[in-house]
Design a protein around this motif. Structure first.
Motif, PDB file in Angstrom:
ATOM      1  N   HIS A   1       0.845  -1.184   0.000  1.00 57.35           N
ATOM      2  CA  HIS A   1       0.000   0.000   0.000  1.00 57.35           C
ATOM      3  C   HIS A   1       0.883   1.237   0.000  1.00 57.35           C
ATOM      4  O   HIS A   1       2.012   1.212   0.459  1.00 57.35           O
ATOM      5  CB  HIS A   1      -0.909   0.019   1.230  1.00 57.35           C
ATOM      6  N   HIS A   2       0.330   2.312  -0.526  1.00 55.00           N
ATOM      7  CA  HIS A   2       1.048   3.578  -0.518  1.00 55.00           C
ATOM      8  C   HIS A   2       0.693   4.359   0.738  1.00 55.00           C
ATOM      9  O   HIS A   2      -0.319   4.113   1.380  1.00 55.00           O
ATOM     10  CB  HIS A   2       0.678   4.411  -1.750  1.00 55.00           C
ATOM     11  N   ALA A   3       1.543   5.319   1.075  1.00 50.42           N
ATOM     12  CA  ALA A   3       1.310   6.156   2.243  1.00 50.42           C
ATOM     13  C   ALA A   3       1.275   7.614   1.797  1.00 50.42           C
ATOM     14  O   ALA A   3       2.062   8.050   0.955  1.00 50.42           O
ATOM     15  CB  ALA A   3       2.401   5.959   3.276  1.00 50.42           C
ATOM     16  N   LEU A   4       0.352   8.346   2.362  1.00 49.56           N
ATOM     17  CA  LEU A   4       0.245   9.777   2.126  1.00 49.56           C
ATOM     18  C   LEU A   4       0.673  10.437   3.434  1.00 49.56           C
ATOM     19  O   LEU A   4       0.076  10.204   4.476  1.00 49.56           O
ATOM     20  CB  LEU A   4      -1.195  10.157   1.776  1.00 49.56           C
ATOM     21  N   ILE A   5       1.734  11.229   3.377  1.00 51.12           N
ATOM     22  CA  ILE A   5       2.258  11.871   4.579  1.00 51.12           C
ATOM     23  C   ILE A   5       1.742  13.309   4.597  1.00 51.12           C
ATOM     24  O   ILE A   5       2.064  14.111   3.719  1.00 51.12           O
ATOM     25  CB  ILE A   5       3.795  11.832   4.602  1.00 51.12           C
ATOM     26  N   LEU A   6       0.921  13.613   5.596  1.00 51.20           N
ATOM     27  CA  LEU A   6       0.315  14.936   5.732  1.00 51.20           C
ATOM     28  C   LEU A   6       1.072  15.724   6.795  1.00 51.20           C
ATOM     29  O   LEU A   6       1.354  15.195   7.871  1.00 51.20           O
ATOM     30  CB  LEU A   6      -1.150  14.803   6.137  1.00 51.20           C
ATOM     31  N   THR A   7       1.386  16.974   6.499  1.00 50.38           N
ATOM     32  CA  THR A   7       2.098  17.823   7.446  1.00 50.38           C
ATOM     33  C   THR A   7       1.329  19.123   7.619  1.00 50.38           C
ATOM     34  O   THR A   7       0.958  19.772   6.635  1.00 50.38           O
ATOM     35  CB  THR A   7       3.520  18.139   6.931  1.00 50.38           C
ATOM     36  N   TYR A   8       1.097  19.487   8.901  1.00 46.72           N
ATOM     37  CA  TYR A   8       0.430  20.748   9.219  1.00 46.72           C
ATOM     38  C   TYR A   8       1.072  21.311  10.478  1.00 46.72           C
ATOM     39  O   TYR A   8       1.096  20.651  11.524  1.00 46.72           O
ATOM     40  CB  TYR A   8      -1.073  20.519   9.432  1.00 46.72           C
ATOM     41  N   ARG A   9       1.622  22.511  10.369  1.00 50.35           N
ATOM     42  CA  ARG A   9       2.296  23.204  11.475  1.00 50.35           C
ATOM     43  C   ARG A   9       3.356  22.338  12.152  1.00 50.35           C
ATOM     44  O   ARG A   9       3.419  22.234  13.367  1.00 50.35           O
ATOM     45  CB  ARG A   9       1.281  23.675  12.501  1.00 50.35           C
ATOM     46  N   GLY A  10       4.166  21.670  11.358  1.00 51.31           N
ATOM     47  CA  GLY A  10       5.287  20.887  11.880  1.00 51.31           C
ATOM     48  C   GLY A  10       4.922  19.484  12.345  1.00 51.31           C
ATOM     49  O   GLY A  10       5.809  18.698  12.656  1.00 51.31           O
ATOM     50  N   GLN A  11       3.659  19.143  12.404  1.00 51.45           N
ATOM     51  CA  GLN A  11       3.248  17.801  12.809  1.00 51.45           C
ATOM     52  C   GLN A  11       2.938  16.982  11.564  1.00 51.45           C
ATOM     53  O   GLN A  11       2.333  17.479  10.616  1.00 51.45           O
ATOM     54  CB  GLN A  11       2.009  17.851  13.698  1.00 51.45           C
ATOM     55  N   SER A  12       3.350  15.709  11.575  1.00 56.33           N
ATOM     56  CA  SER A  12       3.139  14.834  10.419  1.00 56.33           C
ATOM     57  C   SER A  12       2.355  13.602  10.835  1.00 56.33           C
ATOM     58  O   SER A  12       2.530  13.083  11.946  1.00 56.33           O
ATOM     59  CB  SER A  12       4.472  14.387   9.821  1.00 56.33           C
ATOM     60  N   ARG A  13       1.547  13.123   9.933  1.00 56.33           N
ATOM     61  CA  ARG A  13       0.804  11.864  10.117  1.00 56.33           C
ATOM     62  C   ARG A  13       0.775  11.142   8.781  1.00 56.33           C
ATOM     63  O   ARG A  13       0.764  11.756   7.728  1.00 56.33           O
ATOM     64  CB  ARG A  13      -0.639  12.112  10.565  1.00 56.33           C
ATOM     65  N   LYS A  14       0.715   9.800   8.858  1.00 56.56           N
ATOM     66  CA  LYS A  14       0.626   8.983   7.650  1.00 56.56           C
ATOM     67  C   LYS A  14      -0.798   8.473   7.477  1.00 56.56           C
ATOM     68  O   LYS A  14      -1.447   8.092   8.437  1.00 56.56           O
ATOM     69  CB  LYS A  14       1.558   7.776   7.734  1.00 56.56           C
ATOM     70  N   VAL A  15      -1.236   8.469   6.237  1.00 56.13           N
ATOM     71  CA  VAL A  15      -2.517   7.858   5.885  1.00 56.13           C
ATOM     72  C   VAL A  15      -2.201   6.805   4.832  1.00 56.13           C
ATOM     73  O   VAL A  15      -1.659   7.109   3.776  1.00 56.13           O
ATOM     74  CB  VAL A  15      -3.508   8.898   5.316  1.00 56.13           C
ATOM     75  N   ILE A  16      -2.526   5.550   5.138  1.00 59.14           N
ATOM     76  CA  ILE A  16      -2.253   4.436   4.235  1.00 59.14           C
ATOM     77  C   ILE A  16      -3.466   4.237   3.328  1.00 59.14           C
ATOM     78  O   ILE A  16      -4.599   4.286   3.768  1.00 59.14           O
ATOM     79  CB  ILE A  16      -1.987   3.142   5.037  1.00 59.14           C
ATOM     80  N   TYR A  17      -3.197   4.002   2.031  1.00 60.39           N
ATOM     81  CA  TYR A  17      -4.287   3.735   1.094  1.00 60.39           C
ATOM     82  C   TYR A  17      -3.834   2.670   0.096  1.00 60.39           C
ATOM     83  O   TYR A  17      -2.656   2.540  -0.206  1.00 60.39           O
ATOM     84  CB  TYR A  17      -4.739   5.014   0.389  1.00 60.39           C
ATOM     85  N   PRO A  18      -4.784   1.880  -0.426  1.00 59.39           N
ATOM     86  CA  PRO A  18      -4.421   0.817  -1.363  1.00 59.39           C
ATOM     87  C   PRO A  18      -4.032   1.390  -2.717  1.00 59.39           C
ATOM     88  O   PRO A  18      -4.499   2.450  -3.126  1.00 59.39           O
ATOM     89  CB  PRO A  18      -5.690  -0.026  -1.472  1.00 59.39           C
ATOM     90  N   CYS A  19      -3.168   0.678  -3.402  1.00 55.34           N
ATOM     91  CA  CYS A  19      -2.726   1.151  -4.713  1.00 55.34           C
ATOM     92  C   CYS A  19      -3.242   0.262  -5.836  1.00 55.34           C
ATOM     93  O   CYS A  19      -2.902   0.470  -6.985  1.00 55.34           O
ATOM     94  CB  CYS A  19      -1.203   1.242  -4.753  1.00 55.34           C
ATOM     95  N   SER A  20      -4.086  -0.713  -5.512  1.00 54.99           N
ATOM     96  CA  SER A  20      -4.591  -1.597  -6.555  1.00 54.99           C
ATOM     97  C   SER A  20      -5.885  -1.028  -7.131  1.00 54.99           C
ATOM     98  O   SER A  20      -6.627  -0.328  -6.457  1.00 54.99           O
ATOM     99  CB  SER A  20      -4.842  -2.994  -5.994  1.00 54.99           C
ATOM    100  N   SER A  21      -6.127  -1.363  -8.372  1.00 61.34           N
ATOM    101  CA  SER A  21      -7.356  -0.889  -9.009  1.00 61.34           C
ATOM    102  C   SER A  21      -8.539  -1.781  -8.682  1.00 61.34           C
ATOM    103  O   SER A  21      -9.653  -1.508  -9.094  1.00 61.34           O
ATOM    104  CB  SER A  21      -7.163  -0.833 -10.524  1.00 61.34           C
ATOM    105  N   SER A  22      -8.320  -2.850  -7.941  1.00 57.93           N
ATOM    106  CA  SER A  22      -9.413  -3.767  -7.611  1.00 57.93           C
ATOM    107  C   SER A  22     -10.165  -3.332  -6.358  1.00 57.93           C
ATOM    108  O   SER A  22     -11.081  -4.020  -5.930  1.00 57.93           O
ATOM    109  CB  SER A  22      -8.859  -5.179  -7.408  1.00 57.93           C
ATOM    110  N   ASP A  23      -9.772  -2.223  -5.776  1.00 53.79           N
ATOM    111  CA  ASP A  23     -10.480  -1.728  -4.600  1.00 53.79           C
ATOM    112  C   ASP A  23     -11.877  -1.296  -5.008  1.00 53.79           C
ATOM    113  O   ASP A  23     -12.116  -0.894  -6.138  1.00 53.79           O
ATOM    114  CB  ASP A  23      -9.721  -0.555  -3.983  1.00 53.79           C
ATOM    115  N   SER A  24     -12.802  -1.356  -4.071  1.00 50.73           N
ATOM    116  CA  SER A  24     -14.192  -1.049  -4.392  1.00 50.73           C
ATOM    117  C   SER A  24     -14.365   0.431  -4.716  1.00 50.73           C
ATOM    118  O   SER A  24     -13.453   1.240  -4.535  1.00 50.73           O
ATOM    119  CB  SER A  24     -15.089  -1.426  -3.215  1.00 50.73           C
ATOM    120  N   PHE A  25     -15.553   0.776  -5.169  1.00 48.47           N
ATOM    121  CA  PHE A  25     -15.838   2.164  -5.501  1.00 48.47           C
ATOM    122  C   PHE A  25     -15.786   3.039  -4.254  1.00 48.47           C
ATOM    123  O   PHE A  25     -15.505   4.212  -4.337  1.00 48.47           O
ATOM    124  CB  PHE A  25     -17.225   2.264  -6.154  1.00 48.47           C
TER     125      PHE A  25
END
Length: 146
Positions: free
Chosen positions: A35-59
């Motif tokens: 899975h891919h990770a989206l790293i979000l940064t706001y005011r020096g704080q970071s968090r990761k959001v994991i999301y699937p990278c396959s096209s077989s994921d549901s709508f």
């Protein structure tokens, strides 16, 4: 019924459009094994959001990914940009137009026959209100016994 096949970049497109609505937030993507990770940064704080990278994921996959992004950004204290929707001028009903249009009959030149006229002339027999009641099963059994 099969689910619609999503493009591989569907999550990325939806996430980019959503993240553009959050001022002061920066993000980057990280490729991982499954899975891919989206790293979000706001005011020096970071968090990761994991999301699937396959096209077989549901709508619902991209929608769930947006929900996760919003929850993480709210937890970081970011505020979403408020969009003022612009509405056009509301159309008004033309009250001068007739509600029922009577179309002229071509042969006679007069109005067509009213289709409800035949229903007014119909007569139905009155229902019979007093019919002899049938004996119940218990009454018949009682009659056999006595």
């Amino acid at each position: 019924m099969s689910q619609p096949v999503l493009r591989r970049t569907e999550h990325v497109d939806w996430a980019d459009a959503e993240l553009a609505m959050w001022p002061g937030v920066s993000w980057s993507r990280e490729a991982r094994s499954k899975h891919h990770a989206l790293i979000l940064t706001y005011r020096g704080q970071s968090r990761k959001v994991i999301y699937p990278c396959s096209s077989s994921d549901s709508f619902r996959g991209p929608q769930n990914h947006l929900r996760d992004i919003r929850n993480v950004l709210k937890a970081l204290g970011a505020e979403r940009q408020i969009i003022v929707k612009q509405h056009g001028v509301r159309r008004k009903r033309n009250r001068t137009s007739p509600h029922r249009v009577v179309i002229a009959d071509r042969a006679t030149g007069g109005p067509k026959r009213d289709p409800w006229e035949a229903l007014k002339e119909m007569r139905f027999p009155e229902p019979v209100t007093e019919q002899p009641r049938r004996k119940t099963l218990w009454q018949r059994v009682k009659g056999w016994i006595t």
